[in-house]
Design a protein around this motif. Structure first.
Motif, PDB file in Angstrom:
ATOM      1  N   ALA A 253       0.814  -1.229   0.000  1.00 53.63           N
ATOM      2  CA  ALA A 253       0.000   0.000   0.000  1.00 53.63           C
ATOM      3  C   ALA A 253       0.838   1.266   0.000  1.00 53.63           C
ATOM      4  O   ALA A 253       0.565   2.215   0.732  1.00 53.63           O
ATOM      5  N   MET A 254       1.872   1.309  -0.846  1.00 58.67           N
ATOM      6  CA  MET A 254       2.647   2.528  -1.011  1.00 58.67           C
ATOM      7  C   MET A 254       1.949   3.451  -2.009  1.00 58.67           C
ATOM      8  O   MET A 254       1.301   3.006  -2.947  1.00 58.67           O
ATOM      9  N   PHE A 255       2.117   4.749  -1.818  1.00 60.15           N
ATOM     10  CA  PHE A 255       1.533   5.738  -2.718  1.00 60.15           C
ATOM     11  C   PHE A 255       2.080   5.523  -4.133  1.00 60.15           C
ATOM     12  O   PHE A 255       3.282   5.312  -4.309  1.00 60.15           O
ATOM     13  N   HIS A 258      -1.987   2.911  -2.644  1.00 56.37           N
ATOM     14  CA  HIS A 258      -2.406   2.715  -1.257  1.00 56.37           C
ATOM     15  C   HIS A 258      -3.917   2.704  -1.079  1.00 56.37           C
ATOM     16  O   HIS A 258      -4.413   2.378  -0.005  1.00 56.37           O
ATOM     17  N   VAL A 281       0.636  -6.883   4.433  1.00 55.48           N
ATOM     18  CA  VAL A 281       1.156  -5.605   3.969  1.00 55.48           C
ATOM     19  C   VAL A 281       2.673  -5.502   4.083  1.00 55.48           C
ATOM     20  O   VAL A 281       3.266  -4.593   3.506  1.00 55.48           O
ATOM     21  N   THR A 313       5.212   8.556   1.085  1.00 54.28           N
ATOM     22  CA  THR A 313       4.091   7.771   1.608  1.00 54.28           C
ATOM     23  C   THR A 313       3.985   7.906   3.115  1.00 54.28           C
ATOM     24  O   THR A 313       2.877   8.029   3.667  1.00 54.28           O
ATOM     25  N   ALA A 317       0.546   9.528   4.551  1.00 53.31           N
ATOM     26  CA  ALA A 317      -0.363   8.712   5.358  1.00 53.31           C
ATOM     27  C   ALA A 317      -0.481   9.254   6.775  1.00 53.31           C
ATOM     28  O   ALA A 317      -1.568   9.235   7.375  1.00 53.31           O
ATOM     29  N   ILE A 336       0.104   2.201   6.856  1.00 54.35           N
ATOM     30  CA  ILE A 336       0.749   2.626   5.607  1.00 54.35           C
ATOM     31  C   ILE A 336       2.017   3.419   5.914  1.00 54.35           C
ATOM     32  O   ILE A 336       3.077   3.208   5.304  1.00 54.35           O
TER      33      ILE A 336
END
Length: 655
Positions: A253-255, A258, A281, A313, A317, A336
């Motif tokens: 869920a990295m930018f 995400h 994750v 990220t 987050a 995240i």
């Protein structure tokens, strides 16, 4: 043979899944839960025994722990390549066995209370078993393709568990969103695997070279000719690794991949603890750690991509978490941000000179710190999610407005939640302090700018976690709601996992010399806290906690209200996740659907389908036109026969 039993670590949860999936409907809830929990208990015992046996194994002459493959067999030969299935034991896989089995067992026990009376109880435990088996298979994979196969099984398990409450539209939407986004990212992972396999000639891991010297370590990393890939082009291996990283960024869920994780909170809260906090994750982090020698040797410049994505990220987050009101979504964005910490820590692991030099203390520190934080974060974040489950179980709401003052009703949940908040905030002597400070130290060694940014994100972490803590356990009590349904402490099946995970959170930071078990070189790495950074980060964290206490502890929160009024657009933007979902909807509906999907659909309908329809029509018409030739009248056949014979005779005479 030593380790001959390890196949049971994968077989037992698989059998549990099959039994519960096929016969669970005929069982009572208690029987189904016991089958799933007891099988996982056996897996946990085997995993701990395996890890302890491995870590106490006599080290090699160079001081490294050996890489052990108890079994490995060819599943599918494919020319010069082959798809193998096996079981690989090395420091990070042994560590992950402990993480996965511990959290999964606690979730199984916890679910007895949380999921009591739920429709589909046996289906839920079947899916938990499938997920656990898939994640275990991923971390012990002997080759990249086995990792990818179990990687996809993890995705399927996640889809099933997120959509567990399938009668609810939100759950179905969230499961599809998670599945589509992660499958999109996994496409790049697969392309990277295929590029690498084609040029190297193998998918298999081979860690026979365990010296610190990366030029010696990376070359035999895969059973194949790495030099062939290098000779084919200097960007072959870096391209493959970056493509694989995209797959890991989707899973972790990295930018900008995400967007699925916050919505995944629609699944049962224990699922959030298991999949979206402690195990699934971190698969992207584990992937980079597993391929770490290749990154260091052949793609050191590309590691900056991991750093920049992780830094952005982490900040992004954390900023969103400061504005959320749903307690599970606060924890989701916190996850995240913390996974991004691990990514950054791996990304800053650069040797001080060109490829081929000895791996220095800088690279050693970042790698060890990332894996250490993976371990500690799994424990306290699972505890936080399970604590959130107890709270939701008590007040029947995810919103902080339905809470406040719960410390009087839920003392065990209150204490365990507070201690876990202190751990994630980086307050000594809790485990999060030791692992996060090592990451920040590695970041400062890489770049002071990165170091200060990550220190700021750590301060934001302390702030939003205590904003959450005060909003739940202090603040204004919703007396009207609580009068209708008085909150109460959860049953022991739910509080025991909280206590167990909290004990690990309290002790594992100072009681375990993590560097003696897991390091980049495989040798013992002595952890030395940087006193200046430790004091600075601790003071900043305490100031952040003090600020959150000043703003949010009281029953009335005039300062918070004033801040909302001063920055309404900023607060709303953070609450709306900076409109990333809206951006995705615009891109997909207004651009892709309109300018790509509709033209493709027109081509498919008018040209491709039209051509197929034309061939069917022309065939039918041709058949109708010659239908009279086959009317069953012998005289007609005789006429055609004679006509054909005369025609052939004339042709032959002409020739």
């Amino acid at each position: 043979m030593e380790y001959s039993y390890v196949f049971l670590i994968l077989l037992l949860p698989l059998l549990s899944f099959l039994v519960l999936g096929l016969a669970g409907m005929k069982m009572s809830h208690k029987a189904a839960g016991l089958i799933g929990t007891l099988s996982l208990g056996a897996v946990t015992v085997l995993s701990y025994y395996t890890a302890i046996t491995y870590f106490t194994t006599e080290r090699l002459a160079d001081g490294t722990l050996p890489t052990i493959v108890p079994f490995n067999f060819t599943w599918l030969p494919l020319g010069s390549l082959s798809f193998d299935l096996g079981f690989l034991l090395d420091p990070i896989s042994a560590m992950m066995l402990i993480v996965i089995s511990t959290v999964s067992l606690m979730v199984h026990i916890y679910s007895f209370g949380y999921m009591h009376g739920e429709k589909g109880f046996e289906r839920y435990y079947a899916f938990l078993s499938l997920f656990t088996m898939s994640m275990l298979g991923l971390v012990v994979a002997t080759n990249i393709f086995q990792m990818y196969m179990f990687w996809e099984l993890v995705g399927v398990s996640s889809y099933l568990l997120i959509g567990f409450y399938y009668p609810l539209h939100a759950a179905v939407h969230a499961s599809k969103k998670a599945f589509i986004v992660t499958r999109f990212a996994d496409m790049f992972f697969l392309i990277g695997i295929l590029i690498y396999g084609y040029y190297v000639g193998s998918f298999s891991f081979n860690f026979t070279g365990t010296e610190i010297q990366m030029a010696e370590c990376a070359a035999p990393f895969l059973q194949g000719d790495v030099s062939r890939a290098v000779a084919a082009g200097g960007l072959i291996i870096p391209t493959a690794l970056v493509l694989m990283f995209i797959g890991g960024a989707g899973k972790s869920a990295m930018f900008p991949l995400h967007i699925w994780l916050p919505d995944a909170m629609e699944g049962p809260t224990p699922v959030s603890a298991l999949i979206h906090a402690a195990t699934m994750v971190v698969a992207g982090v584990f992937q980079i750690a597993r391929l770490f020698p290749l990154w260091i040797q052949y793609a050191p410049d590309q590691m900056s991509i991991v750093v920049y994505v992780g830094v952005f990220t982490a900040f992004y987050a954390a900023a969103i978490a400061c504005a959320q009101s749903d307690i599970k979504r606060v924890l989701a964005f916190s996850t995240i941000s913390q996974i991004a910490f691990m990514m950054v820590s791996l990304g800053v692991c650069l040797p001080s000179h060109e490829a081929g030099v000895v791996l220095d203390n800088h690279a050693q520190l970042g790698y060890m710190a990332s894996m250490f934080h993976l371990f500690t974060h799994a424990m306290f974040k699972a505890c936080l999610f399970l604590g959130a489950g107890c709270i939701i179980h008590a007040v029947h709401s995810n919103e902080m407005s339905a809470m406040g003052g719960l410390r009087k009703y839920m003392p065990i949940t209150h204490i365990t939640f507070l201690l876990s908040c202190l751990a994630i905030a980086g307050i000594p002597p809790f485990s999060g302090f030791f692992s996060k400070d090592e990451i920040i130290t590695a970041c400062f060694q890489y770049s002071p700018v990165v170091g200060w940014i990550m220190t700021g994100v750590a301060a934001m972490t302390a702030f939003y976690m205590f904003r959450l803590y005060y909003g739940i356990f202090w603040g204004t009590e919703n007396k009207e709601l609580h009068a209708a349904h008085t909150p109460h402490e959860a049953p022991w099946t739910m509080t025991f996992p909280l206590i167990f995970l909290t004990l690990i959170t309290i002790t594992c930071g100072w009681a375990v010399n993590f560097g003696s078990f897991v390091s980049a070189s495989g040798k013992v790495y002595e952890i030395h806290l940087d006193t200046q950074i430790a004091i600075t980060s601790t003071v900043i964290a305490l100031l952040s906690i003090g600020l959150a206490t000043y703003i949010y502890k009281g029953e009335k929160q005039p300062i918070a209200e004033k801040m909302y009024k001063m920055f309404p657009r900023l607060h709303r933007a953070a609450y709306k996740r900076f409109y990333m979902d809206e951006v995705y909807m615009f891109v997909t509906h207004k651009i892709l659907f309109r300018f790509v999907s509709k033209p493709v659909a027109w081509i498919d309908e008018k040209i491709i389908n039209g051509f197929i329809d034309f061939t069917a029509w022309s065939t039918n018409e041709s058949g109708e036109s010659i239908r009279s030739w086959q009317n069953g009248d012998v005289r007609t056949y005789a006429v055609w026969f004679l006509t054909g014979a005369v025609a052939l005779s004339l042709i032959l005479l002409a020739i």
